[in-house]
Design a protein around this motif. Structure first.
Motif, PDB file in Angstrom:
ATOM      1  N   GLN A 114       7.525  -3.877   2.129  1.00  0.00           N
ATOM      2  CA  GLN A 114       8.914  -2.843   1.789  1.00  0.00           C
ATOM      3  C   GLN A 114       8.726  -1.889   2.253  1.00  0.00           C
ATOM      4  N   ARG A 115       7.441  -1.108   2.196  1.00  0.00           N
ATOM      5  CA  ARG A 115       6.616  -0.280   2.806  1.00  0.00           C
ATOM      6  C   ARG A 115       7.524  -0.144   4.287  1.00  0.00           C
ATOM      7  N   ALA A 116       6.829  -1.380   4.635  1.00  0.00           N
ATOM      8  CA  ALA A 116       7.119  -1.195   6.428  1.00  0.00           C
ATOM      9  C   ALA A 116       8.387  -1.623   6.654  1.00  0.00           C
ATOM     10  N   GLY A 117       9.276  -1.581   5.610  1.00  0.00           N
ATOM     11  CA  GLY A 117      11.026  -1.416   5.594  1.00  0.00           C
ATOM     12  C   GLY A 117      11.316  -3.235   6.472  1.00  0.00           C
ATOM     13  N   PHE A 118      10.542  -4.437   5.623  1.00  0.00           N
ATOM     14  CA  PHE A 118      10.667  -5.655   5.539  1.00  0.00           C
ATOM     15  C   PHE A 118      11.879  -6.000   4.948  1.00  0.00           C
ATOM     16  N   ALA A 119      12.795  -6.817   4.918  1.00  0.00           N
ATOM     17  CA  ALA A 119      14.078  -7.442   4.084  1.00  0.00           C
ATOM     18  C   ALA A 119      13.119  -8.632   3.248  1.00  0.00           C
ATOM     19  N   LEU A 120      13.999  -9.176   2.400  1.00  0.00           N
ATOM     20  CA  LEU A 120      13.880 -10.395   1.719  1.00  0.00           C
ATOM     21  C   LEU A 120      12.177 -10.626   1.718  1.00  0.00           C
ATOM     22  N   PRO A 121      11.593  -9.723   0.956  1.00  0.00           N
ATOM     23  CA  PRO A 121       9.725 -10.102   1.132  1.00  0.00           C
ATOM     24  C   PRO A 121       9.646 -11.154  -0.028  1.00  0.00           C
TER      25      PRO A 121
END
Length: 302
Positions: free
Chosen positions: A188-195
């Protein structure tokens, strides 16, 4: 933070490259499990980046899926870029790039970025994940496996006890591994969606601890902690560690157990058409009603 000596990581892989096929069974197994995750993804991946190629382990797992599975590499239109820190592990692979995950030389455009047991050696994992997200096209998929915190817990305990007993102190022998509970926050911190994060354990048995250590060397997975002791290991310490390992972690048949915790990470590069969670308080019914099977008409107006 400089937790790992990246020069040593590369040197260990270079040393292991010639005989890796004889020791890489764990990579084959984890790559196959990663490839199986794509069975539920209904799309094709025309461009794939394999980080930590290790002689093409991940690419072979994808190709072995066959049939109508997406990302099957039997389709000549699929482009796979193989990358690894060690040039020798890229020998014979097409479209091979010597690259460090801490400084990826890719600007973007990949449909899938996959990595099998490579990113646990990265010093700046959040930074590497940001670079991976940027390497993906919008709505591209990131799929990776790393070793988790319980990996080689038996060996860690045996080394610690032996060093304290024989030498009166201890030094880092086994790498620190990421906690699976933190991996989702990193995505999430790296900007990924739906982790999505999940963990699994693979237990391997060996005739003795020396056989385990030999396998780790053959995989290129030996100690590369920056603060490790640089002097040679004392024979007395090594033999005592092997004895303690056998005393504490041997099965009835005398074989010793080695645990490998596998943390699987899945995330998507953001895209406007992706599913998004509903806003808090937007539900039509209360959870208690769903559990009791008795709708409350007043809840519909909330």
């Amino acid at each position: 933070m400089r937790v790992f000596d990246r020069h040593s990581v590369r040197r260990h892989r270079e040393r292991a490259a010639a005989g890796f096929a004889g020791h890489g069974f764990l990579f084959d197994e984890v790559a196959a499990r990663l490839a199986d995750r794509l069975d539920d993804v209904r799309r094709e991946f025309a461009t794939i980046l394999d980080i930590g190629a290790r002689g093409g382990v991940m690419a072979r797992a994808l190709a072995a899926r066959g049939g109508d599975a997406p990302a099957a590499l039997g389709d000549k239109s699929t482009v796979v870029i193989h990358s690894d820190l060690a040039p020798s592990l890229l020998a014979g692979l097409p479209r091979a790039v010597v690259a460090d995950p801490e400084a990826l030389p890719f600007a973007g455009g990949f449909d899938l970025v996959a990595s099998c047991l490579d990113l646990h050696w990265v010093n700046d994992l959040p930074g590497a994940l940001v670079q991976i997200r940027r390497a993906l096209r919008p709505d591209g998929l990131f799929l990776a496996a790393i070793f988790g915190g319980d990996t080689l817990s038996e060996l860690r305990e045996a080394w610690l006890a032996a060093e304290i007993e024989v030498e009166g102190g201890a030094s880092p022998r086994i790498s620190p591994f990421a906690d699976g509970r933190d991996a989702g926050a990193l995505l999430q911190r790296a900007g990924f969606a739906l982790p999505v994060i999940d963990t699994d354990r693979i237990t391997v048995t060996y005739a003795d601890p020396i056989a385990l250590m030999r396998d780790l060397r053959g995989m290129g997975e030996t100690n590369a902690v920056a603060l490790r002791r640089r002097t040679a290991t004392r024979r007395a310490t090594l033999f005592r560690a092997a004895e303690i390992y056998g005393e504490r972690f041997a099965d009835a048949d005398g074989r010793i157990r080695a645990t490998f915790e596998i943390v699987t990470m899945t995330g998507w590069a953001p895209h406007a058409d992706q599913q998004k969670p509903l806003k808090p308080g937007s539900a039509a019914f209360k959870l208690a009603e769903a559990l009791n099977g008795e709708p409350d008409q007043s809840a519909r107006s909330q």
